[in-house]
Scaffold this active site. Structure first.
Site, PDB file in Angstrom:
ATOM      1  N   ASN B  83       0.663  -1.447   0.511  1.00  0.00           N
ATOM      2  CA  ASN B  83      -0.195  -0.132  -0.095  1.00  0.00           C
ATOM      3  C   ASN B  83       0.971   0.983  -0.134  1.00  0.00           C
ATOM      4  O   ASN B  83       0.055   2.193   0.312  1.00  0.00           O
ATOM      5  CB  ASN B  83      -0.986  -0.064   1.373  1.00  0.00           C
ATOM      6  CG  ASN B  83      -1.975  -1.034   0.981  1.00  0.00           C
ATOM      7  OD1 ASN B  83      -1.748  -2.588   1.716  1.00  0.00           O
ATOM      8  ND2 ASN B  83      -2.836  -1.271   0.399  1.00  0.00           N
ATOM      9  N   ILE B  91       0.873   7.197   0.012  1.00  0.00           N
ATOM     10  CA  ILE B  91       0.259   5.619   1.111  1.00  0.00           C
ATOM     11  C   ILE B  91      -0.945   5.976   0.516  1.00  0.00           C
ATOM     12  O   ILE B  91      -1.829   6.564   0.088  1.00  0.00           O
ATOM     13  CB  ILE B  91       0.596   5.925   2.389  1.00  0.00           C
ATOM     14  CG1 ILE B  91       1.396   6.209   3.482  1.00  0.00           C
ATOM     15  CG2 ILE B  91       0.353   4.932   3.592  1.00  0.00           C
ATOM     16  CD1 ILE B  91       1.791   7.265   4.053  1.00  0.00           C
ATOM     17  N   CYS B  92      -1.149   4.482   0.221  1.00  0.00           N
ATOM     18  CA  CYS B  92      -3.189   3.671  -0.040  1.00  0.00           C
ATOM     19  C   CYS B  92      -3.327   4.093   1.626  1.00  0.00           C
ATOM     20  O   CYS B  92      -3.625   2.168   1.685  1.00  0.00           O
ATOM     21  CB  CYS B  92      -3.226   2.902  -1.312  1.00  0.00           C
ATOM     22  SG  CYS B  92      -4.450   2.983  -1.699  1.00  0.00           S
ATOM     23  N   LEU B  93      -4.766   4.804   1.884  1.00  0.00           N
ATOM     24  CA  LEU B  93      -5.321   4.583   3.073  1.00  0.00           C
ATOM     25  C   LEU B  93      -6.851   5.462   2.980  1.00  0.00           C
ATOM     26  O   LEU B  93      -6.384   6.385   3.011  1.00  0.00           O
ATOM     27  CB  LEU B  93      -3.593   5.192   4.758  1.00  0.00           C
ATOM     28  CG  LEU B  93      -4.848   5.090   5.793  1.00  0.00           C
ATOM     29  CD1 LEU B  93      -4.356   3.012   5.964  1.00  0.00           C
ATOM     30  CD2 LEU B  93      -3.844   5.154   6.724  1.00  0.00           C
ATOM     31  N   GLN B 126      -1.091   0.051  -3.719  1.00  0.00           N
ATOM     32  CA  GLN B 126      -0.690   1.338  -4.686  1.00  0.00           C
ATOM     33  C   GLN B 126       0.374   0.849  -5.378  1.00  0.00           C
ATOM     34  O   GLN B 126       1.042   1.838  -6.226  1.00  0.00           O
ATOM     35  CB  GLN B 126      -0.028   2.206  -3.313  1.00  0.00           C
ATOM     36  CG  GLN B 126       0.510   3.528  -3.043  1.00  0.00           C
ATOM     37  CD  GLN B 126      -0.019   4.837  -4.028  1.00  0.00           C
ATOM     38  OE1 GLN B 126      -1.515   4.834  -3.542  1.00  0.00           O
ATOM     39  NE2 GLN B 126       0.280   5.804  -4.416  1.00  0.00           N
TER      40      GLN B 126
END
Lengths: 485, 199
Positions: B83, B91-93, B126
């Site tokens: 991610n 960051i993929c959050l 990500q």
């Protein structure tokens, strides 16, 4: 905005409503369109005010029946795709479930004893008690923070779905709550505009006309497959089901694939066919990057001539003549590169025809305009009245309609599996193509063509078109007569 | 607006500084400039993960519209995680995007990022290459992540075999990080990585 659309519409005499898609002037067809026109689809074309009225009826119904504010009714209708009856029914069965599903109420039980909090969790300030508010979830924040939150959300284009500021809280802010916290007139107006757009988009029976700056909105019952609607304002033909340009006989999923493919591939495809050839020895695809015709394959090091694809050694000093042209290309046909090129050839075949008809359609637009002025001149010069020349106008309109359908037969054929059905389709397509070219020829020379002859040709072309649509429009082939609501 | 942002950040800074997590050394927060628009976060790799023992720096940018819009956060320390982009550190959050709520704080966000290191979301990647390795060769992924933690975040466990392979490419005149990226991408197959680097 409504004034503007009134103006645009004025030459089409405004108030007289035609709920059946006033699209052609041919009297002979007006009798029973549902039988003679395979694309027949009931819809209406509404102004913004009419749609507002229609939405308000649902809102009032719900707010009166449930004794709730119109703002809450909007939140619920938005969640239930404007099906007021379904809401009422479900509300009687389980009111709480409806409220939670529409995110009027939180799904979790309310936090206890949080309401007397003294610090706003967002700005860390300590507001006076009366400047504190919360949605049904009882997450209290200060009014300034609510205002700021709404402003930021509205500027980002969010309207119906603005949520509470608390973590993991999905409760939605109804219109009255938002407006009581937003003071700036520009932001309030923006919010209301977005609300309206969002309402239309969430309403399964409504669809904006996709024409540029067009304010008309279609209303129809949802159906699958290509469904033709025509705008009263900009005359654009749209498919009600998917919002793409109308595309019968191709279905919605196929036209989406085709349009994406065209957008993705045409440049690549054009480039490949214009700038590359396959190596005559190993069939790898080669791009020519210089002026010299002496090529050496990067993969197999074979030397060859770009022009004739012959072996370079045999060229000697007189290669510009390339006399060997016809000798060689059929080397191996069943390898991967040959297949790729074959696929490309197939695509280009359909794409070129598709593009060509699109271009012709644009030219037909000009033909229509010049025809109109020519008829006007004749009428002015006393050579008969508009009624006498009406048939020419009808012929040109019909030609445009036929070409439109013809254009959309190409993506259909491209994706069709080989077999007798495809053969039948391509046979009919070829017939239609031929008759359209006949008609086109006659329309362009309309004044010297015999009227009976022209009208005969119109009839033939239109019959070919409707036959093709009747046989291949997927909702016609599945269920014989489905267009009546 | 900026007024609220500064006020909030100051309060959150205090909150983080007084938190148990800082006391326990799990997270840290430091100022980069006087205007409170940029901060530096630090998280420690959670135990029982390939990131254990590593210290990861984060760049935190606070927008004008904070806290009504989320802070922009990326990894400065290079990290191998499905991610997180192995190139940019993005960051993929969800809570840094559409699930952001104004009531969330830097402390909760830092803890969420730390939690992401313990439980990756391979379905929402990500970095596609890392995610593929994570799904298809879990063992190799764990080793690669541990190796990156060792090299870039000061983690304790060196992977001797990987170090050797990086050294081989280094000897050929390849930049160290480039060599590591290529090897990680090609599941540590020296030949394919070399081919890619010299093509």
């Amino acid at each position: 905005m409504s004034a503007e659309s009134d103006m645009e519409y004025s030459d089409n005499d405004g108030d007289d409503y035609d709920y059946y898609g006033e699209q052609d002037d041919c009297d002979m067809e007006a009798v029973d369109r549902s039988k003679s026109d395979p694309e027949y689809f009931v819809f209406s074309c509404l102004r913004v005010e009419e749609v507002e009225k229609l939405l308000n009826e649902s809102i009032e119904l719900l707010s009166n029946s449930l004794q709730i504010t119109p703002s809450l009714a909007k939140v619920m209708l938005h969640a239930y795709e404007w099906n007021a009856q379904e809401i009422l029914k479900k509300y009687q069965e389980n009111a709480n479930e409806v409220l939670v599903y529409s995110r009027v109420k939180p799904s979790l039980p309310l936090p206890q004893g949080n309401s007397s909090q003294s610090v706003c969790a967002v700005c860390a300030g300590v507001p006076s008690v009366n400047k504190y508010s919360a949605l049904a979830c009882m997450h209290y924040f200060c009014d300034d923070c609510w205002g700021m939150h709404f402003e930021v959300q509205i500027m980002q284009g969010v309207s119906n779905t603005i949520q509470c500021m608390a973590q993991d809280c999905e409760v939605r802010a109804p219109e009255d709550f938002v407006l009581s916290h937003v003071a700036k007139p520009a932001i309030r107006e923006r919010y209301q505009q977005f609300m309206f757009k969002d309402h239309v988009k969430s309403h399964p029976q409504l669809r904006f006309c996709p024409g540029p700056n067009c304010q008309w909105i279609y209303q129809a019952w949802v159906r699958v497959g290509a469904r033709r609607v025509e705008c009263r304002g900009c005359e654009l033909l749209t498919c009600f089901s998917c919002g793409a340009p109308h595309h019968a006989p191709t279905d919605c999923a196929t036209i989406r694939r085709w349009l994406t493919k065209c957008a993705d591939d045409s440049e690549t495809a054009n480039y490949i066919s214009a700038h590359t050839k396959d190596c005559p020895k190993c069939q790898i695809c080669i791009e020519k990057n210089g002026g010299c015709n002496h090529m050496q394959c990067g993969a197999c090091r074979h030397d060859f001539c770009w022009v004739c694809l012959g072996d370079w050694k045999s060229h000697g000093s007189e290669y510009y003549e390339c006399s060997r042209y016809k000798e060689d290309p059929n080397l191996g046909t069943d390898n991967q590169h040959a297949q790729a090129r074959e696929a490309l050839k197939k695509y280009l075949h359909y794409y070129e025809r598709w593009e060509n008809h699109a271009r012709s359609l644009k030219l037909e637009e000009q033909t229509l305009a010049s025809l109109k002025s020519r008829i006007n001149q004749k009428v002015m010069a006393g050579e008969g009245t508009w009624i006498d020349w009406q048939y020419l106008w009808d012929a040109a309109r019909l030609l445009k309609r036929c070409r439109y359908t013809l254009q959309y037969t190409y993506p259909f054929a491209y994706y069709m599996e080989n077999g007798p059905r495809k053969e039948l389709f391509e046979y009919q397509q070829a017939q239609l193509e031929a008759e359209i070219e006949n008609l086109s020829w006659k329309v362009e020379r309309a004044e010297t063509t015999d009227r009976g002859d022209l009208e005969n040709q119109m009839d033939i072309a239109e019959k070919r078109r409707t036959t093709l649509l009747k046989d291949f429009l997927e909702f016609n082939t599945n269920s014989a007569s489905s267009s009546k609501v | 607006m900026a007024n609220i942002a500064a006020k909030r950040i100051k309060r959150e800074f205090k909150e983080v500084m007084n938190s148990e997590e800082v006391a326990g050394g799990y997270i840290k927060l430091a100022l980069v400039n006087d205007s409170w628009t940029e901060l530096q976060g630090t998280i420690v790799g959670p135990p029982d993960t390939p990131y254990e023992g590593g210290t990861f720096q984060l760049e935190i940018k606070v927008p004008e519209t904070y806290p009504f819009n989320p802070p922009k956060i990326r990894f400065v320390t290079k990290i191998w995680h499905p991610n997180v982009s192995s190139v940019t550190g993005a960051i993929c959050l969800d809570i840094l995007k559409d699930q952001w709520a104004a009531a969330l704080t830097l402390r909760t966000v830092l803890l969420s990022i730390q939690a992401l290191l313990s439980a990756a979301e391979a379905g929402d990647p990500q970095d596609a290459v890392v995610a593929k390795q994570y799904r298809e060769s879990q063992q190799l992924f764990l080793l690669t992540a541990r190796h990156w933690t060792n090299v870039y975040a000061g983690g304790p466990s060196a992977i001797w075999e990987f170090d050797q392979k990086v050294q081989r490419l280094l000897d050929m005149g390849i930049d160290e990080h480039e060599a590591r990226v290529a090897l990680s991408h090609y599941d540590w197959e020296l030949e394919r990585a070399t081919e890619q680097l010299f093509s």
